[in-house]
Design a protein around this motif. Structure first.
Motif, PDB file in Angstrom:
ATOM      1  N   SER A  22      77.285 -51.421  -7.054  1.00  0.00           N
ATOM      2  CA  SER A  22      76.291 -51.989  -7.353  1.00  0.00           C
ATOM      3  C   SER A  22      74.744 -51.256  -6.822  1.00  0.00           C
ATOM      4  O   SER A  22      75.126 -50.437  -6.063  1.00  0.00           O
ATOM      5  N   LEU A  23      73.833 -51.087  -7.905  1.00  0.00           N
ATOM      6  CA  LEU A  23      72.683 -50.449  -7.613  1.00  0.00           C
ATOM      7  C   LEU A  23      71.439 -51.445  -7.522  1.00  0.00           C
ATOM      8  O   LEU A  23      71.529 -52.742  -7.933  1.00  0.00           O
ATOM      9  N   ARG A  24      70.402 -50.935  -7.407  1.00  0.00           N
ATOM     10  CA  ARG A  24      69.031 -51.796  -7.322  1.00  0.00           C
ATOM     11  C   ARG A  24      67.898 -50.955  -7.738  1.00  0.00           C
ATOM     12  O   ARG A  24      67.951 -49.875  -7.559  1.00  0.00           O
TER      13      ARG A  24
ATOM     14  N   PRO B  98      65.113 -48.519  -7.457  1.00  0.00           N
ATOM     15  CA  PRO B  98      64.806 -47.763  -6.217  1.00  0.00           C
ATOM     16  C   PRO B  98      63.744 -48.335  -5.477  1.00  0.00           C
ATOM     17  O   PRO B  98      63.569 -47.883  -4.175  1.00  0.00           O
ATOM     18  N   TYR B  99      62.452 -48.589  -6.139  1.00  0.00           N
ATOM     19  CA  TYR B  99      61.160 -48.801  -5.374  1.00  0.00           C
ATOM     20  C   TYR B  99      61.727 -49.878  -4.318  1.00  0.00           C
ATOM     21  O   TYR B  99      61.387 -49.855  -3.042  1.00  0.00           O
ATOM     22  N   THR B 100      62.116 -50.979  -4.797  1.00  0.00           N
ATOM     23  CA  THR B 100      62.593 -52.331  -4.001  1.00  0.00           C
ATOM     24  C   THR B 100      63.462 -51.905  -3.026  1.00  0.00           C
ATOM     25  O   THR B 100      63.463 -52.479  -1.716  1.00  0.00           O
ATOM     26  N   ARG B 101      64.397 -51.092  -3.411  1.00  0.00           N
ATOM     27  CA  ARG B 101      65.430 -50.695  -2.502  1.00  0.00           C
ATOM     28  C   ARG B 101      64.761 -50.042  -1.359  1.00  0.00           C
ATOM     29  O   ARG B 101      65.181 -50.126  -0.167  1.00  0.00           O
ATOM     30  N   THR B 102      64.174 -48.971  -1.562  1.00  0.00           N
ATOM     31  CA  THR B 102      63.527 -48.179  -0.449  1.00  0.00           C
ATOM     32  C   THR B 102      62.615 -49.149   0.539  1.00  0.00           C
ATOM     33  O   THR B 102      62.484 -49.110   1.469  1.00  0.00           O
ATOM     34  N   LEU B 103      61.750 -50.113  -0.235  1.00  0.00           N
ATOM     35  CA  LEU B 103      60.812 -50.775   0.663  1.00  0.00           C
ATOM     36  C   LEU B 103      61.693 -51.720   1.531  1.00  0.00           C
ATOM     37  O   LEU B 103      61.420 -51.725   2.558  1.00  0.00           O
ATOM     38  N   SER B 104      63.035 -52.268   1.117  1.00  0.00           N
ATOM     39  CA  SER B 104      63.929 -52.941   1.791  1.00  0.00           C
ATOM     40  C   SER B 104      64.459 -52.110   2.998  1.00  0.00           C
ATOM     41  O   SER B 104      64.399 -52.829   4.146  1.00  0.00           O
TER      42      SER B 104
END
Length: 313
Positions: free
Chosen positions: A120-122, A124-130
């Motif tokens: 699964s992916l997300r 990348p902006y919100t993934r990196t901030l998370s």
């Protein structure tokens, strides 16, 4: 290899291995737990190569062993190789990249076509901030080292060199860039070493393009690809792939209600931070949009029950 249901809970063509490529901060912890529970309850599949088993007759856990010893775990006489198929590398395992998987399961006895890959992916902006939020929560020693087999995403923030724990410093710190920049492409590429951050190669754009092409091909070869932003379509495709009844699975959506929810947090990110965030994820953005197109195409061509579901990024 498509998974096709037959009478009962068994599936035709039981694979040698089922591997879930757990990319950090994409909902992977919840997904891995859901998958392990589903495999046990629906198919009675419980042969799990977990961290406890992967000690490989050593006092060190599997991902701390030398490469040659890690691979022994999956040989015909190894602790995982001796389990009955399918052997699950899904929950409570060291984070495995596609490159790790190909190496570990590449011995003559294991045919890659008998390995089912799920991921699964997300965005990348919100993934990196998370991940940055996780970094802040873990304190000054936010060392992610030794949690993968070959450290494709590992990083350790060096405060002496990089300064205080700001988003800009974290994204620019040489000791953390290897793991932080374009994380999803790095973990899904068959060769994750070069071109995914600005200092990786003199021919950065060429190396990044090769890594992206490799990751896209591995997504196309995977049996299931999901996106955290598209829970309904993701779960519909997974149910269809596994031959489960409709609406039997659910995927956690983006955590926008948390005290420092990322929707609100992103509004506070400065223009300079936004610019660097985009640069750090230039390749991942292309990969995630490819994944979205792949999911929509799969729904249209193979699973009519999923055709009406949308997927917005």
């Amino acid at each position: 290899m498509a998974l096709s249901p037959r009478r009962g809970n068994a599936l035709i063509g039981t694979p040698e291995y089922i591997v879930f490529i757990r990319i950090q901060k994409t909902g992977s912890t919840s997904l891995s737990t859901m998958l392990a529970t589903t495999f046990a309850n629906e198919f009675n599949w419980t042969s799990t190569c977990n961290s406890r088993l992967l000690k490989c007759q050593s006092h060190a856990v599997g991902h701390m062993l030398p490469c040659s010893r890690r691979k022994v775990c999956f040989s015909a006489s190894g602790v995982c190789g001796r389990l009955r198929p399918p052997r699950l590398l899904v929950e409570d395992v060291p984070h495995m990249t596609v490159a790790d998987t190909r190496f570990l399961l590449g011995h003559p006895r294991s045919n890659w076509s008998n390995v089912v890959v799920l991921t699964s992916l997300r965005h990348p902006y919100t993934r990196t901030l998370s991940e940055y939020k996780f970094f802040l929560a873990t304190g000054s020693v936010a060392n992610q080292g030794n949690t993968t087999w070959f450290h494709a995403w590992d990083w350790k923030y060096n405060k002496t060199i990089c300064g205080d724990y700001t988003l800009l410093n974290w994204l620019q710190c040489p000791s953390s860039m290897n793991g932080v920049w374009n994380r999803q492409t790095r973990m899904l590429s068959s060769s994750h070493w070069g071109g995914l951050h600005e200092d990786a190669s003199a021919n950065h754009s060429g190396a990044a393009s090769l890594a992206l092409t490799s990751a896209q091909q591995n997504l196309a070869d995977a049996q299931w690809v999901g996106l955290l932003e598209c829970p309904a379509l993701s779960m519909c495709l997974l149910e269809a792939t596994l031959g489960l009844r409709p609406s039997s699975l659910s995927l956690p959506s983006l955590n926008i209600q948390h005290g420092t929810g990322w929707a609100a947090y992103a509004e506070q990110v400065s223009c300079e931070e936004q610019s660097l965030l985009r640069r750090a994820n230039e390749v991942d953005v292309k990969l995630v949009h490819f994944a979205r197109s792949l999911m929509l195409d799969t729904a249209q061509q193979r699973w009519p029950q999923c055709k009406s579901l949308s997927c917005a990024l």
